[in-house]
Scaffold this motif. Sequence first.
Motif, PDB file in Angstrom:
ATOM      1  N   ILE A 133      -2.999 -75.444  23.771  1.00 50.60           N
ATOM      2  CA  ILE A 133      -3.392 -75.259  22.386  1.00 50.60           C
ATOM      3  C   ILE A 133      -3.142 -76.502  21.540  1.00 50.60           C
ATOM      4  O   ILE A 133      -3.946 -76.866  20.675  1.00 50.60           O
ATOM      5  N   ASP A 134      -2.044 -77.224  21.790  1.00 54.53           N
ATOM      6  CA  ASP A 134      -1.732 -78.413  20.998  1.00 54.53           C
ATOM      7  C   ASP A 134      -2.706 -79.541  21.287  1.00 54.53           C
ATOM      8  O   ASP A 134      -3.153 -80.248  20.374  1.00 54.53           O
ATOM      9  N   ARG A 140      -5.536 -81.289  18.663  1.00 61.93           N
ATOM     10  CA  ARG A 140      -5.708 -82.722  18.391  1.00 61.93           C
ATOM     11  C   ARG A 140      -7.166 -83.124  18.578  1.00 61.93           C
ATOM     12  O   ARG A 140      -7.702 -83.925  17.791  1.00 61.93           O
ATOM     13  N   ARG A 141      -7.795 -82.610  19.606  1.00 64.35           N
ATOM     14  CA  ARG A 141      -9.206 -82.947  19.841  1.00 64.35           C
ATOM     15  C   ARG A 141     -10.092 -82.423  18.710  1.00 64.35           C
ATOM     16  O   ARG A 141     -11.002 -83.106  18.239  1.00 64.35           O
ATOM     17  N   ILE A 142      -9.810 -81.205  18.273  1.00 67.21           N
ATOM     18  CA  ILE A 142     -10.639 -80.604  17.217  1.00 67.21           C
ATOM     19  C   ILE A 142     -10.452 -81.335  15.895  1.00 67.21           C
ATOM     20  O   ILE A 142     -11.398 -81.548  15.138  1.00 67.21           O
ATOM     21  N   GLU A 143      -9.231 -81.754  15.600  1.00 70.66           N
ATOM     22  CA  GLU A 143      -8.964 -82.473  14.350  1.00 70.66           C
ATOM     23  C   GLU A 143      -9.732 -83.779  14.264  1.00 70.66           C
ATOM     24  O   GLU A 143     -10.011 -84.267  13.162  1.00 70.66           O
ATOM     25  N   GLY A 198     -10.447 -79.180   8.487  1.00 72.21           N
ATOM     26  CA  GLY A 198      -9.039 -78.839   8.582  1.00 72.21           C
ATOM     27  C   GLY A 198      -8.786 -77.914   9.755  1.00 72.21           C
ATOM     28  O   GLY A 198      -9.654 -77.147  10.162  1.00 72.21           O
ATOM     29  N   VAL A 199      -7.565 -78.000  10.328  1.00 74.58           N
ATOM     30  CA  VAL A 199      -7.177 -77.159  11.456  1.00 74.58           C
ATOM     31  C   VAL A 199      -5.735 -76.718  11.249  1.00 74.58           C
ATOM     32  O   VAL A 199      -4.863 -77.528  10.922  1.00 74.58           O
ATOM     33  N   SER A 200      -5.489 -75.441  11.428  1.00 73.04           N
ATOM     34  CA  SER A 200      -4.121 -74.941  11.395  1.00 73.04           C
ATOM     35  C   SER A 200      -3.929 -73.968  12.550  1.00 73.04           C
ATOM     36  O   SER A 200      -4.863 -73.285  12.974  1.00 73.04           O
ATOM     37  N   ARG A 201      -2.705 -73.924  13.061  1.00 71.16           N
ATOM     38  CA  ARG A 201      -2.407 -73.043  14.190  1.00 71.16           C
ATOM     39  C   ARG A 201      -2.042 -71.649  13.687  1.00 71.16           C
ATOM     40  O   ARG A 201      -1.310 -71.492  12.698  1.00 71.16           O
ATOM     41  N   VAL A 202      -2.558 -70.639  14.381  1.00 70.62           N
ATOM     42  CA  VAL A 202      -2.284 -69.244  14.033  1.00 70.62           C
ATOM     43  C   VAL A 202      -1.840 -68.543  15.313  1.00 70.62           C
ATOM     44  O   VAL A 202      -2.649 -68.246  16.186  1.00 70.62           O
ATOM     45  N   LEU A 241     -13.902 -79.583  24.024  1.00 69.75           N
ATOM     46  CA  LEU A 241     -12.778 -78.980  24.749  1.00 69.75           C
ATOM     47  C   LEU A 241     -13.032 -78.832  26.239  1.00 69.75           C
ATOM     48  O   LEU A 241     -12.202 -78.245  26.952  1.00 69.75           O
ATOM     49  N   ALA A 242     -14.149 -79.351  26.722  1.00 68.12           N
ATOM     50  CA  ALA A 242     -14.471 -79.229  28.142  1.00 68.12           C
ATOM     51  C   ALA A 242     -13.349 -79.810  28.997  1.00 68.12           C
ATOM     52  O   ALA A 242     -12.908 -80.948  28.789  1.00 68.12           O
TER      53      ALA A 242
END
Length: 312
Positions: free
Chosen positions: A240-241, A245-248, A255-259, A282-283
């Motif tokens: 997930i971490d 980073r890739r998505i950001e 914006g990206v936040s973890r839920v 994310l491949a």
Amino acid sequence: MHALSCENLTKRFGDTVAVDGVSLTVAPGEAYGLLGPNGAGKSTAISMIVGLLPPDSGSVHIGQIDMGAEPLEAKKRIGYVPQEIALYPELSARENLRFFGRLYGLSGAALRGRIDEVLDLVGLTDRAKDKVSTYSGGMKRRVNIGAALLHSPDLLILDEPTVGVDPQSRDSILSGVEDLLASGEISLIYTSHYMEEVERLCDRMAIIDRGRVIAEGTKAELVARVGGDDKVAVTLDGDIDSARRRIESLPQVNGVSRVGDDSLLLTAQDGRSLLPVLLGALAGEAAITSFDVDEPDLEATFLHLTGNSLRD
């Protein structure tokens, strides 16, 4: 040429300005929504458009016909369904339609044929001989709409047509209006407090408040005026971490936040177009197991523009 053109409509009642310089146009075949809180001036504007109330200033044209100069010719091209049921309860649906058809100048075989068509359109052929007083609220609304369609108007005006009806009748009314619009032969003005109805039916819409048009456009254009990103909830199977980073780093993501342990909440301008971008980014890193987009809606836009305090 427009199906309807209103320019600088103004109406005062004593010291109160009910409608203050309203201008709008409706194209042939277009569905146009009018939204506004109670007391915003919608009903007064509608009354001027259909010729029930003379404006203090401004003009209304139905096609090329000036309502002020040729009111009877202009009204012939309008089908108006008011908020209140306008039927004779002790007459049957067919008798009501015959009465209103004669007011429009129809008679004989042409009137009988048109009544049959309208009864079929509103789904009441099998109850045509029953008194309107025996009808449900939804059935009365459907006959009311039928009466406005008898003379095949160019412009149909529906003022809160689903107030007080059950969900099934409401869907039937909306489906019938959609069928009418699909023909491309009629234009529509639709007022409602139900945002989802306006979104479902209308190509463009205006928000009226305190007698003025404060915003106009398509749903997307109105929402864009207020701003606000789509919120995208993504559940992942993987690191997930690293995925975060890739998505950001993606330019489409603001914006990206973890839920929780396996989910991220993203903000983006066009969330629905984001899925293929994420799949590519994310491949080999993480698999997307769920993807949900929450877009800014018309109701939030309405409240933002008009405020959420109750007023009458």
